[in-house]
Design an enzyme around this catalytic site. Structure first.
Site, PDB file in Angstrom:
ATOM      1  N   ARG A  49       0.842  -1.181   0.000  1.00 31.19           N
ATOM      2  CA  ARG A  49       0.000   0.000   0.000  1.00 31.19           C
ATOM      3  C   ARG A  49       0.885   1.240   0.000  1.00 31.19           C
ATOM      4  NH1 ARG A  49      -2.965  -2.970   4.699  1.00 31.19           N
ATOM      5  NH2 ARG A  49      -4.434  -4.296   3.555  1.00 31.19           N
ATOM      6  N   ARG A 142     -11.082   3.183   6.371  1.00 31.99           N
ATOM      7  CA  ARG A 142      -9.639   3.063   6.128  1.00 31.99           C
ATOM      8  C   ARG A 142      -9.291   3.472   4.707  1.00 31.99           C
ATOM      9  NH1 ARG A 142      -6.819  -2.455   7.991  1.00 31.99           N
ATOM     10  NH2 ARG A 142      -7.661  -3.264   6.035  1.00 31.99           N
ATOM     11  N   ARG A 153     -12.048  -8.686   1.423  1.00 32.68           N
ATOM     12  CA  ARG A 153     -11.677  -8.653   2.845  1.00 32.68           C
ATOM     13  C   ARG A 153     -12.894  -8.860   3.735  1.00 32.68           C
ATOM     14  NH1 ARG A 153      -6.561  -7.369   3.887  1.00 32.68           N
ATOM     15  NH2 ARG A 153      -5.315  -6.429   2.234  1.00 32.68           N
TER      16      ARG A 153
END
Length: 208
Positions: A49, A142, A153
Site C-alpha cells: 500500500r 480506512r 476482505r
C-alpha cells in the site's frame, strides 16, 4: 521439523479479520515492551500500500520467487489469501529462536490452522470486532483498498469470525470494541509470558 525448544519463550500467534485492530494492539505491545517481544515480518506477493515499505510491514516479493522458495521448502508455514501468498521463512524462525524473546506473529486463519498442526508451543489469540457491521465501516473508513479488494476482505472477515468460534482453535478471543480495554485484556493474558522473559533477562544480566 521441531519448531521450539524447552528454553524458548512461548510464541504468541495473533489473528483476526482485517480491520479488527490486531496490528494496532501489537504496535502498543512493542512500544511498551520493546525488549520482551520480537515481531517478525512475513513474505508476501501482494502489492504494498502507499504507506508501506519493503522490509518494514512485509518482505514484498514476486510470486514466482516466492513459489520457488516454497518449492525449496524455505518456509515454516505459508498460505494464500485473496490470490496473494503469505509466509514465514525458516531463516526468520532461526533468528527468533536464539533471541530469548517472545515471538509475536500476526497471521491469517489458514496459518493458524497450519501452526496448530505443528509441535510449535504457541499461544493463539483472536482479535475480533464487536460486530460485522462495525468491521465493514472500519474497512470503508480506512479507504486503502479498491471496492473489489474491500469486498474480498469482508468475505474473509465473515469466514474468520466464524472460524474463531470453532473449539480448540484459539486459546483466547478478545472483542476489540474499545482499544484501551482490549489492550488491557491482551496484556493480562500475556502477563505470565512477559514476566517469565523479564525474569530470565534479569537473571542473565545478574550473571554477567
Amino acid at each position: 521439523m521441531a519448531l521450539t525448544t524447552p528454553k524458548q519463550p512461548r510464541t504468541v500467534v495473533i489473528s483476526g479479520p482485517s480491520g479488527s485492530g490486531k496490528s494496532t494492539l501489537v504496535s502498543k505491545l512493542l512500544g511498551e515492551y520493546p525488549s520482551t517481544f520480537v515481531f517478525t515480518i512475513s513474505h508476501t506477493t501482494r502489492r504494498p500500500r502507499s504507506d508501506e515499505r519493503n522490509g518494514r510491514e512485509y518482505h514484498f516479493i514476486q510470486r514466482s520467487k516466492m513459489e520457488a522458495m516454497i518449492a525449496n521448502e524455505e518456509f515454516v508455514e505459508w498460505s494464500e489469501f485473496a490470490s496473494n501468498l503469505y509466509g514465514t521463512s525458516k531463516a526468520t524462525f532461526k533468528n527468533v529462536a536464539t533471541s530469548g524473546c517472545i515471538w509475536l506473529r500476526i497471521v491469517d486463519k489458514i496459518a493458524v490452522k497450519n501452526i496448530r498442526e505443528t509441535d510449535h508451543n504457541a499461544l493463539f489469540i483472536c482479535i475480533n470486532p464487536p460486530s460485522y457491521e462495525v468491521l465493514s465501516q472500519r474497512l470503508r473508513d480506512r479507504n486503502t483498498d479498491t471496492e473489489t479488494a474491500r469486498e474480498n476482505r469482508l468475505q474473509e472477515a465473515r469466514e474468520s469470525m466464524q472460524f474463531s468460534k470453532k473449539p480448540g482453535i484459539y486459546d483466547y478471543i478478545i472483542e476489540n470494541d474499545q482499544l484501551d480495554v482490549a489492550y488491557e485484556k491482551l496484556k493480562e493474558i500475556l502477563r505470565p509470558e512477559i514476566e517469565a522473559v523479564l525474569h530470565q533477562q534479569k537473571t542473565n544480566d545478574d550473571t554477567k
